[in-house]
Design a protein around this motif. Structure first.
Motif, short mmCIF file in Angstrom:
data_model
loop_
_atom_site.label_atom_id
_atom_site.label_comp_id
_atom_site.label_asym_id
_atom_site.label_seq_id
_atom_site.Cartn_x
_atom_site.Cartn_y
_atom_site.Cartn_z
N LEU A 7 3.11 81.69 -2.28
CA LEU A 7 3.31 82.99 -2.91
C LEU A 7 3.20 82.90 -4.43
O LEU A 7 3.77 82.00 -5.05
N GLU A 8 2.47 83.83 -5.00
CA GLU A 8 2.40 83.97 -6.46
C GLU A 8 2.22 85.45 -6.78
O GLU A 8 1.19 86.03 -6.46
N THR A 51 2.26 89.13 -6.09
CA THR A 51 2.19 89.88 -4.83
C THR A 51 1.14 89.30 -3.88
O THR A 51 0.82 89.93 -2.87
N GLY A 52 0.60 88.14 -4.19
CA GLY A 52 -0.44 87.55 -3.34
C GLY A 52 -0.18 86.08 -3.06
O GLY A 52 0.86 85.51 -3.40
N PHE A 53 -1.16 85.46 -2.40
CA PHE A 53 -1.08 84.05 -2.03
C PHE A 53 -2.18 83.28 -2.76
O PHE A 53 -3.37 83.51 -2.52
N SER A 54 -1.78 82.38 -3.65
CA SER A 54 -2.74 81.71 -4.52
C SER A 54 -3.32 80.43 -3.93
O SER A 54 -4.39 79.98 -4.33
N SER A 73 -6.59 75.67 -3.73
CA SER A 73 -6.43 76.85 -4.56
C SER A 73 -7.57 77.82 -4.29
O SER A 73 -8.73 77.43 -4.17
N ARG A 92 -7.82 85.39 -7.33
CA ARG A 92 -8.08 85.47 -5.88
C ARG A 92 -6.79 85.28 -5.10
O ARG A 92 -5.88 84.58 -5.54
N SER A 93 -6.75 85.87 -3.93
CA SER A 93 -5.57 85.75 -3.07
C SER A 93 -6.01 85.62 -1.63
O SER A 93 -6.88 86.36 -1.16
N VAL A 153 -10.15 85.86 1.83
CA VAL A 153 -9.80 85.71 0.42
C VAL A 153 -10.31 86.91 -0.35
O VAL A 153 -11.51 87.25 -0.29
N GLU A 203 -10.24 89.74 -7.17
CA GLU A 203 -10.02 90.91 -8.02
C GLU A 203 -11.25 91.24 -8.87
O GLU A 203 -11.55 92.41 -9.13
N TYR A 259 -5.10 93.31 2.25
CA TYR A 259 -4.06 92.36 2.66
C TYR A 259 -3.52 92.76 4.02
O TYR A 259 -3.30 93.94 4.30
#
Length: 516
Positions: A412-413, A415-418, A435, A440-441, A465, A468, A499
């Motif tokens: 988690l980073e 509001t997303g997943f890094s 990564s 990107r998430s 993935v 943005e 998401y």
């Protein structure tokens, strides 16, 4: 008489309830502006409007030869965006799939899960059902009351306890049936066609024997192929019922496990001989709505309980409960037996505020619970020496319920997943990280075992993935063993994938062996 009542109800709805719903929506929308909920309709939480069947996708790298089947992920995508309150859990289900063909090509498909609820709203061309995000204050209470009246008049079909679901949370495969799931409904059977297309078959009720809602997280025993599942009720006892289906898809038994409050229980775990249930202090209290509060409350001063019951028990008296520090677990990774001890791996947060999961106290870490069935002694600990916030834990499904060495989590980073992180459960060390890159998430990284795999971590990881910078999405195929930073393949998609929640990979063999 019934037909006359229905006609009268429809007339009353058009003349009274539709205008009343619109007024309540506007009032509630003004009240919650700037409060939790708005984020779930922005950025990559926002819904997409188009359904695709798109062949011959561009692929960076090559799809592995033994990856022939379909990856499908479920998630919320409201077709009629509510003007009142909204929560991420509320949206209509949408399946996003990538079909890997024998020749190495790929097809993208997406489709709303056409539940009875969605069909009714399509007819009305507006939202009709009360959502979690609307369960605030006296306006929320009034919405619940009008919904009950509409249900009584028969003007909105599909409002009974087992017919309210959005099928928006997860997907599962058992006994030749692929299904879309949400935890307050029956499973929705889905057909996967050879070209990747998806189509609803209908709800599953196991020959009329299924009398309780069906969790979004059933468990298949990889050896016996039995399926264990449960359902919880927020309205009346029994609050939690546990069921077992045979490898042939027959419902064998259903047991009240003795939970004495309307708790939100999202997941559970299995071992070779037991099933494990989590009674955390996240409780539904409808009276809170009238006082302007959210319907779900987390009791921070109450302990968590975890119960262990033999897989084929018929009695709640067989349940053995253990108390732990206050916390909440959305998702388990696995569990197994070590002598008389039960070991369960999960992602645990010390607290949760359900109406604002993204922004507040929800900070889950990879966690271990131990329970000794003989002595009653229990213990709990963070697995990582320096805990990292992570969710959506996955493992090689072929070792579910047995001692497991490797677990994969989405880091988690914001509001997303890094990143995707690989943990060695024997040492507690993170032994690999991939990564997704700046801006990107990713999401849940689904483990797919390689054909003829020799070791537990011989496999691939699949996740969508979001980027943005391009406002677009791709599917990454990663090496679960080496955790190489460079993906094996990246499949470019024709549209953004919002998401979402959970996915699975369905092999070519399973697609061919579908019952429907």
């Amino acid at each position: 008489f019934i037909t006359l009542l229905s006609i009268m109800g429809q007339t009353v709805t058009r003349l009274l309830f539709y205008p009343l719903d619109s007024i309540l929506d506007r009032l509630q929308g003004r009240m919650i502006q700037g409060k939790p909920g708005g984020i779930y309709l922005e950025g990559n939480f926002a819904p997409v409007e188009t359904e695709y069947v798109h062949h011959a996708l561009h692929i960076q790298g090559e799809i592995p030869e033994d990856l022939v089947g379909e990856f499908v992920r479920n998630g919320p995508n409201p077709k009629h965006v509510p003007k009142g309150g909204y929560h991420w859990f509320d949206g209509d289900g949408m399946l996003h799939g990538v079909r890997f063909h024998q020749d190495g090509s790929a097809t993208y498909v997406n489709r709303w899960t056409r539940t009875r609820r969605l069909i009714e709203e399509e007819k009305a061309n507006r939202p009709l059902f009360v959502r979690i995000g609307e369960m605030h204050g006296k306006l929320g209470l009034l919405k619940l009351m009008t919904a009950s009246i509409k249900s009584f008049l028969g003007v909105v079909k599909g409002t009974s306890l087992l017919e309210e679901g959005t099928a928006n949370t997860a997907v599962h495969y058992h006994d030749g049936v692929f299904m879309a799931l949400v935890e307050n409904d029956k499973p929705l059977a889905i057909r996967i066609f050879n070209d990747g297309r998806l189509e609803e078959i209908g709800k599953l009720d196991y020959d009329g024997k299924l009398k309780h809602p069906f969790t979004a997280h059933p468990k298949n025993d990889p050896i016996t192929n039995e399926m264990m599942f449960f359902g919880y009720s927020l309205r009346k006892k029994p609050y939690v019922q546990y069921s077992v289906a045979s490898a042939e898809g027959k419902l064998l038994r259903t047991t009240d496990i003795g939970v004495n409050r309307p708790t939100m229980m999202h997941d559970f775990a299995i071992t070779e001989n037991y099933s494990i249930f989590m009674d955390h202090p996240l409780e539904f209290d409808g009276k809170r709505i009238a006082s302007g509060k959210f319907a779900f409350i987390f009791h921070e001063d109450a302990p968590s309980r975890i119960g262990v019951i033999p897989r084929h028990s018929n009695s709640k008296d067989d349940m053995k409960w253990f108390e732990f520090k206050t916390g909440y677990v959305f998702h388990t990774a696995t569990a197994w037996e070590e002598g008389n001890e039960i070991v369960m791996i999960c992602c645990r947060s010390e607290a949760i505020q359900l109406d604002d999961v993204v922004n507040t106290k929800f900070k889950p870490y990879l966690y271990e619970y131990r329970m000794n069935l003989e002595t009653g002694v229990s213990s709990e600990r963070n697995i990582h020496e320096t805990p990292i916030a992570c969710e959506f834990p996955t493992i090689n499904p072929s070792v579910l319920g047995r001692k497991t060495r490797y677990c994969y989590c989405a880091e988690l980073e914001g509001t997303g997943f890094s990143k995707c992180a690989k943990t060695d459960l024997e040492t507690g060390n993170i032994v690999g990280q991939i990564s997704f890159g700046e801006g990107r998430s990713g999401g849940e990284c689904v483990f797919v075992p390689k054909v003829n795999n020799q070791e537990e971590d011989d496999g691939y990881l699949l996740t969508f993935v979001y980027d943005e910078a391009t406002n677009g999405s791709t599917l990454w195929v990663m090496d679960a063993k080496t955790m190489a930073e460079e993906p094996i393949a990246i499949v470019e998609l024709p549209q953004r994938v919002p998401y979402g929640f959970h996915g699975i990979y369905v092999s070519e063999e399973k697609i061919k062996n579908q019952k429907y």
